[in-house]
Scaffold this motif. Structure first.
Motif, PDB file in Angstrom:
ATOM      1  N   PRO A  78      57.661  31.273  52.596  1.00 56.76           N
ATOM      2  CA  PRO A  78      57.452  31.865  51.283  1.00 56.76           C
ATOM      3  C   PRO A  78      56.083  32.552  51.217  1.00 56.76           C
ATOM      4  CG  PRO A  78      57.123  29.501  51.154  1.00 56.76           C
ATOM      5  CD  PRO A  78      57.594  29.808  52.560  1.00 56.76           C
ATOM      6  N   PRO A  79      55.918  33.449  50.242  1.00 58.80           N
ATOM      7  CA  PRO A  79      54.659  34.200  50.156  1.00 58.80           C
ATOM      8  C   PRO A  79      53.448  33.274  50.000  1.00 58.80           C
ATOM      9  CG  PRO A  79      56.282  35.059  48.625  1.00 58.80           C
ATOM     10  CD  PRO A  79      56.850  33.805  49.202  1.00 58.80           C
ATOM     11  N   LYS A  80      52.383  33.639  50.662  1.00 54.99           N
ATOM     12  CA  LYS A  80      51.128  32.902  50.555  1.00 54.99           C
ATOM     13  C   LYS A  80      50.077  33.870  50.017  1.00 54.99           C
ATOM     14  CE  LYS A  80      47.668  30.415  53.230  1.00 54.99           C
ATOM     15  NZ  LYS A  80      47.229  29.974  54.556  1.00 54.99           N
ATOM     16  N   VAL A  81      49.481  33.508  48.888  1.00 53.35           N
ATOM     17  CA  VAL A  81      48.463  34.349  48.248  1.00 53.35           C
ATOM     18  C   VAL A  81      47.238  33.487  47.980  1.00 53.35           C
ATOM     19  CG1 VAL A  81      47.908  35.815  46.271  1.00 53.35           C
ATOM     20  CG2 VAL A  81      50.248  35.773  47.168  1.00 53.35           C
ATOM     21  N   GLU A  82      46.089  34.005  48.366  1.00 57.54           N
ATOM     22  CA  GLU A  82      44.827  33.313  48.126  1.00 57.54           C
ATOM     23  C   GLU A  82      43.893  34.225  47.333  1.00 57.54           C
ATOM     24  OE1 GLU A  82      44.537  30.506  52.090  1.00 57.54           O
ATOM     25  OE2 GLU A  82      43.443  32.403  52.082  1.00 57.54           O
ATOM     26  N   TYR A  83      42.991  33.591  46.611  1.00 62.11           N
ATOM     27  CA  TYR A  83      42.003  34.319  45.818  1.00 62.11           C
ATOM     28  C   TYR A  83      40.619  33.855  46.221  1.00 62.11           C
ATOM     29  CZ  TYR A  83      46.014  35.420  42.925  1.00 62.11           C
ATOM     30  OH  TYR A  83      47.235  35.865  42.484  1.00 62.11           O
ATOM     31  N   LYS A  84      39.688  34.812  46.311  1.00 62.79           N
ATOM     32  CA  LYS A  84      38.294  34.460  46.583  1.00 62.79           C
ATOM     33  C   LYS A  84      37.396  35.448  45.855  1.00 62.79           C
ATOM     34  CE  LYS A  84      37.365  37.045  50.805  1.00 62.79           C
ATOM     35  NZ  LYS A  84      36.873  36.957  52.160  1.00 62.79           N
ATOM     36  N   LEU A  85      36.164  35.040  45.642  1.00 61.66           N
ATOM     37  CA  LEU A  85      35.192  35.905  44.977  1.00 61.66           C
ATOM     38  C   LEU A  85      34.740  37.015  45.918  1.00 61.66           C
ATOM     39  CD1 LEU A  85      32.958  33.254  43.196  1.00 61.66           C
ATOM     40  CD2 LEU A  85      34.480  34.892  42.089  1.00 61.66           C
ATOM     41  N   THR A  86      34.521  38.178  45.355  1.00 65.74           N
ATOM     42  CA  THR A  86      33.892  39.265  46.100  1.00 65.74           C
ATOM     43  C   THR A  86      32.390  39.025  46.086  1.00 65.74           C
ATOM     44  OG1 THR A  86      33.641  40.637  44.132  1.00 65.74           O
ATOM     45  CG2 THR A  86      35.697  40.896  45.395  1.00 65.74           C
ATOM     46  N   ASP A  87      31.660  39.867  46.789  1.00 66.08           N
ATOM     47  CA  ASP A  87      30.192  39.754  46.756  1.00 66.08           C
ATOM     48  C   ASP A  87      29.677  39.906  45.328  1.00 66.08           C
ATOM     49  OD1 ASP A  87      30.097  39.350  49.490  1.00 66.08           O
ATOM     50  OD2 ASP A  87      29.646  41.445  49.952  1.00 66.08           O
ATOM     51  N   MET A  88      30.253  40.850  44.580  1.00 65.62           N
ATOM     52  CA  MET A  88      29.832  41.040  43.180  1.00 65.62           C
ATOM     53  C   MET A  88      30.204  39.813  42.348  1.00 65.62           C
ATOM     54  SD  MET A  88      28.298  42.633  40.833  1.00 65.62           S
ATOM     55  CE  MET A  88      27.873  44.186  41.561  1.00 65.62           C
ATOM     56  N   GLY A  89      31.362  39.245  42.585  1.00 61.41           N
ATOM     57  CA  GLY A  89      31.773  38.044  41.863  1.00 61.41           C
ATOM     58  C   GLY A  89      30.826  36.885  42.111  1.00 61.41           C
ATOM     59  N   ARG A  90      30.359  36.757  43.357  1.00 61.89           N
ATOM     60  CA  ARG A  90      29.427  35.668  43.680  1.00 61.89           C
ATOM     61  C   ARG A  90      28.083  35.827  42.976  1.00 61.89           C
ATOM     62  NH1 ARG A  90      32.235  35.797  48.396  1.00 61.89           N
ATOM     63  NH2 ARG A  90      30.890  37.228  49.523  1.00 61.89           N
ATOM     64  N   THR A  91      27.734  37.049  42.560  1.00 61.32           N
ATOM     65  CA  THR A  91      26.457  37.230  41.850  1.00 61.32           C
ATOM     66  C   THR A  91      26.496  36.619  40.454  1.00 61.32           C
ATOM     67  OG1 THR A  91      27.012  39.405  40.902  1.00 61.32           O
ATOM     68  CG2 THR A  91      25.970  39.380  43.102  1.00 61.32           C
ATOM     69  N   LEU A  92      27.665  36.198  40.008  1.00 64.00           N
ATOM     70  CA  LEU A  92      27.785  35.553  38.687  1.00 64.00           C
ATOM     71  C   LEU A  92      27.424  34.073  38.726  1.00 64.00           C
ATOM     72  CD1 LEU A  92      31.071  37.237  37.489  1.00 64.00           C
ATOM     73  CD2 LEU A  92      28.843  37.420  36.379  1.00 64.00           C
ATOM     74  N   ASP A  93      27.045  33.557  39.880  1.00 67.92           N
ATOM     75  CA  ASP A  93      26.796  32.126  39.998  1.00 67.92           C
ATOM     76  C   ASP A  93      25.775  31.612  38.989  1.00 67.92           C
ATOM     77  OD1 ASP A  93      24.707  33.396  41.349  1.00 67.92           O
ATOM     78  OD2 ASP A  93      24.579  31.884  42.933  1.00 67.92           O
ATOM     79  N   LYS A  94      24.643  32.281  38.864  1.00 64.62           N
ATOM     80  CA  LYS A  94      23.610  31.820  37.926  1.00 64.62           C
ATOM     81  C   LYS A  94      24.099  31.890  36.481  1.00 64.62           C
ATOM     82  CE  LYS A  94      19.682  32.897  40.860  1.00 64.62           C
ATOM     83  NZ  LYS A  94      19.947  33.897  41.876  1.00 64.62           N
ATOM     84  N   VAL A  95      24.852  32.924  36.165  1.00 61.47           N
ATOM     85  CA  VAL A  95      25.391  33.088  34.814  1.00 61.47           C
ATOM     86  C   VAL A  95      26.374  31.965  34.501  1.00 61.47           C
ATOM     87  CG1 VAL A  95      26.787  34.580  33.324  1.00 61.47           C
ATOM     88  CG2 VAL A  95      25.109  35.583  34.881  1.00 61.47           C
ATOM     89  N   VAL A  96      27.301  31.719  35.406  1.00 57.30           N
ATOM     90  CA  VAL A  96      28.329  30.701  35.183  1.00 57.30           C
ATOM     91  C   VAL A  96      27.705  29.316  35.102  1.00 57.30           C
ATOM     92  CG1 VAL A  96      30.354  29.593  36.213  1.00 57.30           C
ATOM     93  CG2 VAL A  96      30.173  32.091  36.192  1.00 57.30           C
ATOM     94  N   TYR A  97      26.790  29.012  36.006  1.00 58.07           N
ATOM     95  CA  TYR A  97      26.151  27.690  35.968  1.00 58.07           C
ATOM     96  C   TYR A  97      25.292  27.528  34.713  1.00 58.07           C
ATOM     97  CZ  TYR A  97      27.785  26.981  40.736  1.00 58.07           C
ATOM     98  OH  TYR A  97      28.577  26.831  41.850  1.00 58.07           O
ATOM     99  N   ALA A  98      24.664  28.601  34.254  1.00 58.85           N
ATOM    100  CA  ALA A  98      23.887  28.539  33.011  1.00 58.85           C
ATOM    101  C   ALA A  98      24.803  28.262  31.819  1.00 58.85           C
ATOM    102  CB  ALA A  98      23.104  29.832  32.800  1.00 58.85           C
ATOM    103  N   ILE A  99      25.966  28.883  31.793  1.00 58.42           N
ATOM    104  CA  ILE A  99      26.927  28.620  30.714  1.00 58.42           C
ATOM    105  C   ILE A  99      27.386  27.167  30.764  1.00 58.42           C
ATOM    106  CG2 ILE A  99      29.272  29.130  29.903  1.00 58.42           C
ATOM    107  CD1 ILE A  99      28.681  32.087  30.644  1.00 58.42           C
TER     108      ILE A  99
END
Length: 113
Positions: A78-99
């Protein structure tokens, strides 16, 4: 200054940013991808039990369209689909952890009330 993005107009980059990461589930999705490099749909459903699959897929597609996450499809049955952060997505780490930290402080505040 007027910013046009995805057939929408924004007056400031702050409005644009809130449009991209705003919504009930996007911060939670990004948070879980910061914790684990790659997640599959069923793993998101385990981590976010209150979201229905249709909404989850919609939020994932929006984040993919905004190039904050990458969707990897494997040609298997069956289909296998994975999701991961892009480099730009990873730059949100400080924002997300601050929230998240603010949420902890806010919980303490409302529990005192």
């Amino acid at each position: 200054m007027l910013i046009e993005y995805n057939n929408k107009e924004f007056h400031t980059s702050k409005d644009l940013a809130l449009s991209v990461v705003g919504g009930r589930w996007k911060i939670a999705i990004i948070y879980h991808l910061l914790q684990t490099d790659v997640l599959r749909l069923n793993e998101f459903e385990e981590k976010l039990p209150d979201i229905n699959q249709r909404m989850l897929i919609r939020q994932l597609r929006e984040l993919e369209n905004d190039r904050l996450i990458e969707r990897i499809v494997y040609p298997v049955v069956p289909p296998k689909v994975e999701y991961k952060l892009t480099d730009m997505g990873r730059t949100l780490d400080k924002v997300v952890y601050a929230i998240c930290d603010w949420g902890d402080e806010y919980l303490k505040f409302i529990e005192k009330s």
